[in-house]
Write an enzyme that holds these catalytic residues in place. Structure first.
Site, PDB file in Angstrom:
ATOM      1  CB  THR A  92      -0.829   0.195   1.162  1.00 23.71           C
ATOM      2  OG1 THR A  92      -0.226  -0.071   2.359  1.00 23.71           O
ATOM      3  CG2 THR A  92      -1.859  -1.158   1.109  1.00 23.71           C
ATOM      4  N   GLY A  93       0.233   2.660  -0.311  1.00 24.02           N
ATOM      5  CA  GLY A  93       1.054   3.611  -0.421  1.00 24.02           C
ATOM      6  C   GLY A  93       1.835   4.151   0.435  1.00 24.02           C
ATOM      7  CB  VAL A  94       1.283   5.896   3.734  1.00 24.01           C
ATOM      8  CG1 VAL A  94       2.167   6.695   4.738  1.00 24.01           C
ATOM      9  CG2 VAL A  94       0.591   7.180   3.042  1.00 24.01           C
ATOM     10  CB  CYS A  95       2.933   0.682   3.943  1.00 22.56           C
ATOM     11  SG  CYS A  95       1.200   0.976   5.096  1.00 22.56           S
ATOM     12  CB  SER A  96       5.300   0.989  -0.384  1.00 21.49           C
ATOM     13  OG  SER A  96       4.266  -0.080  -0.151  1.00 21.49           O
TER      14      SER A  96
END
Lengths: 238, 238
Positions: free
Chosen positions: A78-82
């Site tokens: 997922t976005g912020v995680c990556s």
């Protein structure tokens, strides 16, 4: 992915109507004794999973007798995680080690094979220990799950971090919505900042002196500005 | 990963004590009309997910008016799925197209971002349409889920394939245990083989002629040998 774009999405989850479960993880929580039956699953390939007979790791093996910075996030890929959360810790691993931190731990409600694939893609396996919580039992035990079905994810972890000494939580930071990345990054996860931030939160929420301990600030006009100023000052000297 | 090693693991799930849910997916099932509320999630990056406003795809958009070969599997980044199941279909995409199949579809109880990462790693996105079933509702609706917690996966899909014309199942093959890869590969998923295999299963299970339709074989000594011989003969001429 541009950070500006990510910032524009910060209210994504709140716009989707998600609400965070009441967090029970707090300063003083003993992760080992309060959830002795809970185990996590070290990230590994499927072949390693078979070889290990699908072994799991009890929390005492991760936290007992160690200084650990742990962070949780909604999910692999997922976005912020990556783009932000894992990179934030990966790039600061030397600073954590220099401060005496024994290990950086990332947990997510994913199976250990997916988590391994993602950690390899992010080239973060050497810096961070990744653990799956495939059935969400760890995050449920500490009130850290939320329904992210609107983002096609199901019940997952919110975004959070904690500093843990010998199993006991010394500082904890939980984002208001998991698309935000304001308090759970590496900069605020060191023991000093974590404890300071937790104290500040306590003072701000009580709007008075905390019941125990010495207040950090006795008076201020704009609470948020004051907190940020103090943090900035400490950040320079730390 | 050597296939020999995989074969040695074929009784892995049964040794772990898993039992398959009673399958309700069968020849004649209309995927569109029997589950009108069910939607899948096309594999995509998180950014594409945000851009699409986390859109989902109803089953009618996948199956209505099309000839589709669909296969389901326990999960992204697991062994047989990565080493055999997806490659089996990927390498046969031209044969399927030549036989008039409109699309190859892979479904799994994963979120669409994880599934996208895995499809990219397998370089299979051009050949196969990958769809997530993040909450398992599709597989639950058709009795295709099983508890794989012993393999650190939770409730997932078993391993299966089906040939579907205009939403109606014409042939279906479900592995006895998901670590096996005997009937759900590309070779047995073409309309001809699929229908033949389904008829054979019916005949073998009834130990007599099926109630309707003409039996394929009127007599044989060793059922399994006979089936395999017939399949081999047809395989050469198809």
């Amino acid at each position: 992915m541009a950070f500006a774009t990510l910032k524009n999405r910060s209210s994504l989850y709140s716009r989707l109507g998600f609400s965070r479960a009441l967090a029970s993880l707090s300063i003083g929580t003993d992760l080992v004794s309060s959830a002795p039956e809970i185990a996590l699953q070290r990230a590994r390939t499927w072949d390693e999973g078979v070889s290990s007979k699908f072994s799991t790791t009890p929390l005492k093996d991760i936290f007992k007798g160690k200084k650990v910075v742990v962070f949780g996030l909604p999910g692999a890929y997922t976005g912020v995680c990556s783009a932000q959360h894992v990179p934030s810790y990966k790039s600061n691993v030397d600073k954590f080690k220099a401060k005496g931190i024994d290990s950086l731990v990332c947990v997510a409600v994913n199976d250990p094979y997916v988590l391994n694939g993602w950690a390899e893609k992010l080239q973060a396996k050497d810096a961070i220990e990744f653990y799956g919580d495939f059935d969400g039992s760890f995050h449920k035990s500490f009130g850290l799950t939320m329904d992210l079905s609107g983002a096609l994810l199901g019940e997952r972890s919110t975004r959070w971090s904690a500093y843990v000494e010998d199993g006991k939580v010394k500082a904890v930071n939980i984002e208001k919505v998991p698309s935000e990345f304001k308090v759970s990054g590496a900069e605020l996860a060191t023991p000093m900042y974590g404890q300071l931030l937790s104290r500040l939160k306590m003072e701000l929420s009580s709007q008075a002196r905390p019941k125990s301990g010495t207040p950090i600030f006795s008076s201020f006009t704009c609470s948020l500005c004051h907190v940020l100023t103090q943090l900035a000052t400490l950040y320079d000297s730390c």
